[in-house]
Design a protein around this motif. Structure first.
Motif, PDB file in Angstrom:
ATOM      1  N   LEU A  42    -125.165  -9.415 -16.132  1.00 44.52           N
ATOM      2  CA  LEU A  42    -124.853 -10.280 -14.994  1.00 44.52           C
ATOM      3  C   LEU A  42    -125.666 -11.570 -14.999  1.00 44.52           C
ATOM      4  CD1 LEU A  42    -124.355  -7.709 -12.113  1.00 44.52           C
ATOM      5  CD2 LEU A  42    -122.644  -9.191 -13.155  1.00 44.52           C
ATOM      6  N   PRO A  45    -122.960 -14.713 -15.755  1.00 45.05           N
ATOM      7  CA  PRO A  45    -122.250 -15.345 -14.627  1.00 45.05           C
ATOM      8  C   PRO A  45    -123.198 -15.900 -13.565  1.00 45.05           C
ATOM      9  CG  PRO A  45    -121.880 -12.975 -14.620  1.00 45.05           C
ATOM     10  CD  PRO A  45    -122.612 -13.295 -15.867  1.00 45.05           C
ATOM     11  N   THR A  46    -124.399 -15.332 -13.456  1.00 47.26           N
ATOM     12  CA  THR A  46    -125.364 -15.880 -12.503  1.00 47.26           C
ATOM     13  C   THR A  46    -125.819 -17.265 -12.933  1.00 47.26           C
ATOM     14  OG1 THR A  46    -126.131 -13.651 -12.010  1.00 47.26           O
ATOM     15  CG2 THR A  46    -127.550 -15.432 -11.336  1.00 47.26           C
ATOM     16  N   SER A  49    -123.005 -19.679 -12.003  1.00 48.71           N
ATOM     17  CA  SER A  49    -122.563 -19.790 -10.612  1.00 48.71           C
ATOM     18  C   SER A  49    -123.667 -20.147  -9.633  1.00 48.71           C
ATOM     19  CB  SER A  49    -121.908 -18.488 -10.167  1.00 48.71           C
ATOM     20  OG  SER A  49    -122.876 -17.475 -10.053  1.00 48.71           O
ATOM     21  N   TYR A 135    -119.323 -16.145  -6.162  1.00 50.99           N
ATOM     22  CA  TYR A 135    -120.779 -16.196  -5.993  1.00 50.99           C
ATOM     23  C   TYR A 135    -121.261 -15.031  -5.135  1.00 50.99           C
ATOM     24  CZ  TYR A 135    -125.348 -18.088  -4.712  1.00 50.99           C
ATOM     25  OH  TYR A 135    -126.693 -18.262  -4.488  1.00 50.99           O
ATOM     26  N   ILE A 138    -120.994 -11.707  -7.201  1.00 51.25           N
ATOM     27  CA  ILE A 138    -122.074 -11.577  -8.181  1.00 51.25           C
ATOM     28  C   ILE A 138    -123.388 -11.241  -7.481  1.00 51.25           C
ATOM     29  CG2 ILE A 138    -123.478 -12.856  -9.872  1.00 51.25           C
ATOM     30  CD1 ILE A 138    -120.803 -12.030 -10.960  1.00 51.25           C
ATOM     31  N   SER A 139    -123.680 -11.910  -6.383  1.00 49.92           N
ATOM     32  CA  SER A 139    -124.907 -11.638  -5.627  1.00 49.92           C
ATOM     33  C   SER A 139    -124.904 -10.218  -5.073  1.00 49.92           C
ATOM     34  CB  SER A 139    -125.073 -12.640  -4.491  1.00 49.92           C
ATOM     35  OG  SER A 139    -125.163 -13.936  -4.987  1.00 49.92           O
ATOM     36  N   GLN A 141    -123.247  -7.597  -6.325  1.00 48.49           N
ATOM     37  CA  GLN A 141    -123.436  -6.648  -7.428  1.00 48.49           C
ATOM     38  C   GLN A 141    -124.891  -6.604  -7.869  1.00 48.49           C
ATOM     39  OE1 GLN A 141    -120.711  -7.913 -10.463  1.00 48.49           O
ATOM     40  NE2 GLN A 141    -119.138  -6.493  -9.778  1.00 48.49           N
TER      41      GLN A 141
END
Length: 167
Positions: A42, A45-46, A49, A135, A138-139, A141
């Motif tokens: 992850l 993507p972090t 984003s 966003y 992702i945060s 998860q």
């Protein structure tokens, strides 16, 4: 006479303390490794984003790396029990606990803040709204995996501490 005493001390190396009947330290170590790998995955993507926090990708990178290292030492200590390995497992577990606590604060902040993006001129399917939901996902998860890693690091660290203390 002293050689038999040395053999008896070597025959009982320190091991993880089993916290309860169905607690398997090897499974905990594998789960810590997997959660660390999820955090590492992850990171990508972090990185792409995180607008408001430029270096947010460093947190899952560090937490994932420390989790993989702590789980690897936990697995090695369970397979070949030695006091030095259990001590390193305890140290890496404490580092993992500190990292996951920092990550918990950072990911909670990231999941609860909303990005300031320009208003959308379209009626449906604005790219800004899609990005905002991406966003948040992702945060969320990262927050979920961090809470799970925190619990498993607690199990592993406490088990290693009790194992060293018993011996």
């Amino acid at each position: 006479m002293s050689s038999t005493q040395m053999q008896s001390a070597d025959s009982d190396p320190p091991k993880f303390h089993r916290l309860f009947k169905f607690h398997d330290p090897e499974v905990v170590a594998v789960m810590v490794i997997l959660l660390g790998l999820f955090q590492l995955l992850l990171t990508i993507p972090t990185y792409s984003s995180s607008i408001d926090m430029k270096y947010m990708f460093v947190c899952p990178l560090c937490i994932g790396s420390v989790s993989v290292i702590a789980g690897s030492f936990g697995m090695a200590s369970e397979r070949t029990p030695r006091k030095a390995l259990l001590n390193i497992c305890l140290i890496s577990g404490i580092a993992g606990l500190v990292g996951t606590l920092i990550g918990l604060v950072l990911y909670s902040y990231a999941a609860n803040t909303s990005l300031v993006l320009p208003p959308c001129s379209q009626d449906s399917g604005c790219p800004e709204e899609v990005f905002q939901s991406f966003y948040k996902a992702i945060s969320g998860q990262l927050l979920f995996y961090d809470i799970a890693a925190l619990v498993l690091h607690c199990f592993q660290t406490f088990s290693a501490f009790k194992g060293l203390r018993k011996h």
